[in-house]
Scaffold this motif. Structure first.
Motif, PDB file in Angstrom:
ATOM      1  N   PHE A  90       0.860  -1.187   0.000  1.00  0.00           N
ATOM      2  CA  PHE A  90       0.000   0.000   0.000  1.00  0.00           C
ATOM      3  C   PHE A  90       0.893   1.232   0.000  1.00  0.00           C
ATOM      4  N   CYS A  91       0.846   1.993  -1.091  1.00  0.00           N
ATOM      5  CA  CYS A  91       1.645   3.220  -1.151  1.00  0.00           C
ATOM      6  C   CYS A  91       1.189   4.064  -2.340  1.00  0.00           C
ATOM      7  N   ASN A  92       1.713   5.267  -2.392  1.00  0.00           N
ATOM      8  CA  ASN A  92       1.527   6.165  -3.518  1.00  0.00           C
ATOM      9  C   ASN A  92       2.791   6.048  -4.384  1.00  0.00           C
ATOM     10  N   ALA A  93       2.666   5.441  -5.539  1.00  0.00           N
ATOM     11  CA  ALA A  93       3.840   5.212  -6.386  1.00  0.00           C
ATOM     12  C   ALA A  93       4.532   6.500  -6.790  1.00  0.00           C
ATOM     13  N   ASN A  94       3.784   7.609  -6.815  1.00  0.00           N
ATOM     14  CA  ASN A  94       4.363   8.869  -7.265  1.00  0.00           C
ATOM     15  C   ASN A  94       5.304   9.510  -6.258  1.00  0.00           C
ATOM     16  N   ASN A  95       5.305   9.021  -5.015  1.00  0.00           N
ATOM     17  CA  ASN A  95       6.268   9.590  -4.068  1.00  0.00           C
ATOM     18  C   ASN A  95       7.046   8.539  -3.282  1.00  0.00           C
ATOM     19  N   SER A  96       6.864   7.260  -3.605  1.00  0.00           N
ATOM     20  CA  SER A  96       7.441   6.212  -2.761  1.00  0.00           C
ATOM     21  C   SER A  96       8.477   5.322  -3.439  1.00  0.00           C
ATOM     22  N   LEU A  97       8.667   5.454  -4.736  1.00  0.00           N
ATOM     23  CA  LEU A  97       9.564   4.523  -5.422  1.00  0.00           C
ATOM     24  C   LEU A  97      10.987   4.577  -4.880  1.00  0.00           C
ATOM     25  N   ARG A  98      11.517   5.776  -4.692  1.00  0.00           N
ATOM     26  CA  ARG A  98      12.924   5.890  -4.266  1.00  0.00           C
ATOM     27  C   ARG A  98      13.131   5.289  -2.886  1.00  0.00           C
TER      28      ARG A  98
END
Length: 211
Positions: A90-98
Motif C-alpha cells: 500500500f503506497c503512492n507510487a508517485n512519491n514512494s519509489l525511491r
C-alpha cells in the motif's frame, strides 16, 4: 474470494497519501530475493499478478496500490495460495519509489507494467495521473538496461500521454514499428483488458526498453 468494496477513485495528491513508505526488507518479502523483479504500478485487486506469479515462478512480483483495502485483500489471497514470489504494498507510487527501492538488490528490477491507470479525464486533474515525468525518471534510475516497461489503456489519450512521458526521457526507447502493439506480449491479461476486448473495443498498448 470475497470482494471488498472500495472507492474507485483516490486522489494521490491528498495529504493522507504523502507519507513515504519504508524500504522493503527483500529477504523477508521473497523466498528468493535475487530473482528478477516485475513491478506492477496500480495493481488494483491483484489478480493479474497472482496469475503471473503462478505462471512465472522464477520471477518475483511486486504490486503497488494506493487503495489499502485492496492490498490487504490481495496479500491474503497470496498467503492462501502459498506464493512466496509475490508481494503487494500500500503506497503512492508517485512519491514512494525511491524510498521503497533504496534497499533493492542491484539489477533486480527488470520489468514494469502500468495497465489501465485511472484516466482523470479533466485537464485540471492531469497531475493526478500516475505517469508523470518524475515517475519515469525514477523508473529509469532503478530499471536495468534492457529492462522493459509495458503500458496499456482502453482510453487513447491516456495511452498517448503515457507514451509521450516515456519517449521524452532519453533513458527509454519505444519498441515495435507501429503506433500500438497489436497484442499483449505478456502471458496473462488483466481483467479490465478482457472486459474491453470482449466488448469489441480497442486496447492501446506500447512497450519501452531501458537503454
Amino acid at each position: 474470494m470475497a470482494f471488498v468494496r472500495v472507492r474507485q477513485h483516490v486522489n494521490p495528491l491528498a495529504h493522507k497519501y504523502q507519507t513515504l513508505i519504508n524500504p522493503l526488507d527483500w529477504e523477508k518479502v521473497y523466498a528468493q530475493p535475487n530473482q528478477p523483479l516485475h513491478l506492477d504500478i496500480g495493481s488494483a485487486r491483484g489478480r493479474f499478478l497472482l496469475s503471473m506469479a503462478k505462471t512465472e515462478p522464477n520471477w518475483n512480483f511486486l504490486g503497488l496500490e494506493i487503495r489499502e483495502p485492496l492490498v490487504v485483500e490481495a496479500n491474503k489471497w497470496r498467503d492462501e495460495l502459498g506464493l512466496t514470489n509475490l508481494h503487494y504494498v500500500f503506497c503512492n507510487a508517485n512519491n514512494s519509489l525511491r524510498s521503497l527501492f533504496s534497499s533493492l538488490p542491484q539489477g533486480s528490477l527488470q520489468r514494469v507494467t502500468i495497465q489501465f491507470p485511472d484516466p482523470w479525464f479533466k485537464n485540471r486533474h492531469a497531475k493526478r495521473r500516475v505517469v508523470q515525468p518524475e515517475l519515469v525518471a525514477e523508473l529509469a534510475e532503478f530499471l536495468v538496461p534492457g529492462g522493459i516497461v509495458f503500458l496499456q489503456s482502453d482510453i487513447e489519450f491516456v495511452a498517448v500521454e503515457m507514451c509521450d512521458r516515456f519517449a521524452e526521457n532519453f533513458a527509454f526507447q519505444k519498441l515495435g514499428t507501429g503506433k500500438w502493439l497489436p497484442e499483449n506480449p505478456l502471458p496473462v491479461p488483466t481483467e479490465r483488458e478482457m472486459v474491453t476486448i470482449n466488448k469489441g473495443e480497442p486496447v492501446y498498448r506500447a512497450l519501452f526498453e531501458r537503454v
